[in-house]
Scaffold this motif. Structure first.
Motif, mmCIF file in Angstrom:
data_model
loop_
_atom_site.group_PDB
_atom_site.id
_atom_site.type_symbol
_atom_site.label_atom_id
_atom_site.label_comp_id
_atom_site.label_asym_id
_atom_site.label_seq_id
_atom_site.Cartn_x
_atom_site.Cartn_y
_atom_site.Cartn_z
ATOM 1 N N ALA A 163 40.678 7.119 52.722
ATOM 2 C CA ALA A 163 39.672 6.086 52.432
ATOM 3 C C ALA A 163 40.282 5.024 51.528
ATOM 4 C CB ALA A 163 38.472 6.725 51.744
ATOM 5 N N TYR A 166 38.234 4.125 46.030
ATOM 6 C CA TYR A 166 36.826 4.454 45.779
ATOM 7 C C TYR A 166 36.652 4.953 44.349
ATOM 8 C CZ TYR A 166 38.896 8.949 47.017
ATOM 9 O OH TYR A 166 39.720 10.043 47.077
ATOM 10 N N TYR A 175 27.798 11.449 43.683
ATOM 11 C CA TYR A 175 28.020 11.698 45.111
ATOM 12 C C TYR A 175 27.565 13.102 45.503
ATOM 13 C CZ TYR A 175 29.954 11.672 49.743
ATOM 14 O OH TYR A 175 30.066 11.741 51.111
ATOM 15 N N ASP A 182 27.515 4.888 51.095
ATOM 16 C CA ASP A 182 28.972 4.768 50.983
ATOM 17 C C ASP A 182 29.388 3.550 50.149
ATOM 18 O OD1 ASP A 182 29.249 7.007 52.436
ATOM 19 O OD2 ASP A 182 30.244 6.065 54.158
ATOM 20 N N GLU A 183 28.585 2.464 50.248
ATOM 21 C CA GLU A 183 28.950 1.234 49.518
ATOM 22 C C GLU A 183 29.081 1.495 48.018
ATOM 23 O OE1 GLU A 183 26.849 1.576 52.338
ATOM 24 O OE2 GLU A 183 25.331 0.232 51.506
ATOM 25 N N MET A 185 30.445 3.972 46.702
ATOM 26 C CA MET A 185 31.713 4.631 46.405
ATOM 27 C C MET A 185 32.897 3.668 46.526
ATOM 28 S SD MET A 185 31.186 7.725 45.501
ATOM 29 C CE MET A 185 32.665 8.713 45.763
ATOM 30 N N ASN A 186 32.791 2.703 47.421
ATOM 31 C CA ASN A 186 33.911 1.781 47.611
ATOM 32 C C ASN A 186 34.071 0.881 46.395
ATOM 33 O OD1 ASN A 186 34.741 2.430 50.271
ATOM 34 N ND2 ASN A 186 32.844 1.514 51.005
ATOM 35 N N TRP A 256 37.392 11.885 47.864
ATOM 36 C CA TRP A 256 36.071 11.647 48.437
ATOM 37 C C TRP A 256 35.846 12.609 49.611
ATOM 38 C CZ3 TRP A 256 34.475 6.105 50.432
ATOM 39 C CH2 TRP A 256 33.106 6.097 50.723
ATOM 40 N N SER A 257 36.907 12.829 50.415
ATOM 41 C CA SER A 257 36.688 13.738 51.544
ATOM 42 C C SER A 257 36.494 15.185 51.061
ATOM 43 C CB SER A 257 37.777 13.630 52.614
ATOM 44 O OG SER A 257 39.000 13.891 52.060
ATOM 45 N N HIS A 260 32.896 15.203 50.273
ATOM 46 C CA HIS A 260 32.091 15.138 51.496
ATOM 47 C C HIS A 260 31.966 16.542 52.105
ATOM 48 C CE1 HIS A 260 30.154 13.113 54.732
ATOM 49 N NE2 HIS A 260 30.975 13.667 55.604
#
Ligand SMILES: Cc1cc2nc3c(=O)[nH]c(=O)nc-3n(C[C@H](O)[C@H](O)[C@H](O)COP(=O)(O)OP(=O)(O)OC[C@H]3O[C@@H](n4cnc5c(N)ncnc54)[C@H](O)[C@@H]3O)c2cc1C
Ligand code: FES
Length: 516
Positions: A163, A166, A175, A182-183, A185-186, A256-257, A260
């Motif tokens: 990604a 983030y 999270y 998602d916005e 996190m970016n 982040w993944s 997730h």
């Protein structure tokens, strides 16, 4: 519009109502505005921080800077520009007029150009190209600053992550408590990279650096030449082999993944064992409790955070978590997983749906070591964040720098430090020769408690607590030989900012505006 507590600035505000260095939040039509005074000058700027929207009027004015109470971002009162991370975007500003004994806030001023910044001089040095290895806090802050300062050449950022950069601190906090869009996190939206001509190469790992040839090699065989190189590879989690555990039974929380994947399992989880009672372990524990999951924390230490904060703060965090239903098994470790049972070294059996491991990280320095750069528990950099090879800089979790406040070479794992080092490294890549002398700062958020920490104390001979931990209203000072090396605060944001400003002043810091 406006009341006794929230003045309407269109009606004027008494000059005598605002002391030197003071500020007040009021209204201008629908907008919240902060009116600030520095000597005989008055400034009117937006009231919300552009990082997480904290009320700036609850922060501190230092010279012509307005500092945010939450994570210490600094804004120029004169231009609105975000001078230092974690905020990147400017706050709006308005024209102020003094009429007799009153000041009036007039029309909004046009935002100043940002890429490059308005009136920015040509940088002293412009490398033929810049390559940044790492797409995290330090990497993004550096890329942003290079373009802000008018660097116009080829700029490549290579990241092993899947990604774009983030908000990593949120990975263990909002999270996991989510869902959040998602916005949030970016750090930057996809258009930013296109508009700023940042060649963002994701899912790509740099495998070697050739210092002589000024070239880096990727795992997939591609290579890039560089005029200047910034290493910002951060840290990687320490993995703990647990007998009997399959990969799908064990979660680490760095990316982040990772979050997730964990988020999906939390949705159906009932009981979870967290291994580790430091920041990641306990932030995850708090997030799991907010989702109603039963949590047991197993940790080798005798109190949470004991080495970082001492026994009193450790006790406070333990009781905080216990009051939210967390069960601690301290001085213990998980030796094996038997189906849905975690077996501890004292034979205790804990039912668990899976394990979350937060047992620390180590700096990702392999690339630097193999390239022959000087490494000593981190990449050794000088006060300009330059490594032992000229033209190669390092910033963030990997860098060990000479901290002028403690007088020691230190390496920390703090978000704001990584971003500010990225910003300073970028300016030094452009030839500004700016010392990195920011005071280390980090925060942690668990339930309704936000702890802020300023300075650096690896050891101390005295801890002084002003106020009450249990009332969530205190300053904890860490002293060595009578000198306060660091303070941790809960509910005392202004004192945290004041301590930081005091440490800066003691170095007789030059005004940042010369580079801002
Ligand atoms: C879950 C979590 C919560 C946190 N919360 C807080 C907090 O509340 N407050 C606080 O102060 N700090 C917090 N931190 C610490 C903070 O996030 C780090 O200090 C910060 O991210 C460090 O930034 P960095 O740029 O050095 O490294 P990172 O942000 O880790 O970025 C490193 C980048 O380098 C890439 N990379 C690594 N090796 C290679 C390679 N060989 N080739 C290409 N790319 C590579 C990675 O993919 C990544 O993109 C938290 C950390 C975590 C994991
Ligand atoms: S909200 Fe202002 S620095 Fe984070």
């Amino acid at each position: 519009m406006g009341s006794i507590n929230t003045p309407d600035f269109t009606k004027g505000f008494p000059v005598d109502g605002l002391p030197n260095g003071g500020m007040i939040q009021g209204k201008l039509g629908d907008e919240d505005v902060v009116l600030a005074r520095q000597d005989d000058q008055f400034f009117a700027v937006g009231a919300s921080c552009t990082h997480y929207h904290a009320p700036l009027a609850e922060g501190l004015i230092v010279g012509e800077e307005l500092r945010c109470p939450l994570h210490h971002a600094c804004f120029s009162l004169r231009t609105g520009i975000a001078l230092c991370a974690p905020a990147f975007d400017a706050i709006p500003r308005w024209r102020v007029e003094r009429v007799g004994d009153s000041v009036f806030v007039r029309e909004k001023l046009a935002a100043l150009a940002r890429y490059p910044e308005a009136n920015v001089p040509k940088p002293p040095h412009s490398p033929s190209s810049v390559v940044i290895v790492g797409g995290g806090a330090a990497g993004l802050a550096a890329a942003d600053m290079l373009r802000r300062k008018g660097y116009d050449g080829p700029l490549t950022m290579i990241s092993a992550d899947d990604a774009a950069p983030y908000d990593r601190p949120n990975v263990s906090k909002d999270y996991l408590q989510g869902p959040i869009p998602d916005e949030w996190m970016n750090l930057r939206l996809p258009d930013f990279y296109k508009e700023q001509r940042i060649n963002l190469v994701l899912n790509s790992r740099v495998s070697s650096i050739d210092i002589q040839q000024k070239q880096i090699q990727l795992h997939d065989g591609k290579s890039y030449e560089f005029g200047a190189l910034l290493l910002a590879t951060g840290a990687e989690v320490i993995k703990l082999p647990i007998a009997g555990a399959r990969d799908s039974d064990v979660f680490y929380v760095r990316t982040w993944s990772d979050a997730h994947a964990l988020f999906k399992r939390i949705e159906i989880a009932k009981r979870v064992v967290v291994v580790g009672a430091s920041f990641i372990g306990l932030e995850v524990a708090a997030s799991l409790r907010s989702r109603g999951v039963a949590v047991h924390v197993v940790a080798i230490e005798n109190a949470p955070f004991e080495r970082t904060f001492g026994p009193e703060v450790g006790r406070f965090f333990r009781e905080l978590h216990e009051s939210h239903g967390v069960v601690f098994h301290l001085g213990k470790t998980v030796t094996r997983l038997n189906g849905n049972e975690a077996i501890l070294n004292d034979s205790t059996k804990l039912h668990t749906d899976f394990l979350v491991l937060g047992v620390g990280v180590r700096p990702s320095v392999t690339l630097a070591e193999q390239a022959g750069l000087k490494v000593d528990r981190g990449i050794v950099v000088n006060e300009y964040l330059e490594t032992s090879a000229p033209g190669i800089f390092a910033a963030g979790d990997i860098a060990r720098w000479p901290d002028p406040h403690s007088g020691q070479p230190i390496r920390v794992e703090h978000w704001v430090v990584a971003e500010r080092q990225g910003q300073v490294a970028a300016r030094n890549i452009l030839g500004y020769r700016e010392r990195y002398d920011a005071v280390p700062f980090f925060w942690t958020q668990q339930y309704d408690v936000a702890l802020k920490y300023v300075g650096h104390a690896e050891k101390w001979d005295d801890i002084q607590i002003d106020g009450s931990l249990d009332a969530k209203d205190c300053v904890v000072g860490y002293k060595q030989g009578g000198k306060t090396l660091a303070v941790a605060t809960i509910g005392r944001d202004v004192q945290s900012l004041e301590f930081e400003a005091g440490m800066e002043a003691s170095l007789r810091k030059q005004p940042r505006a010369t580079h801002g």
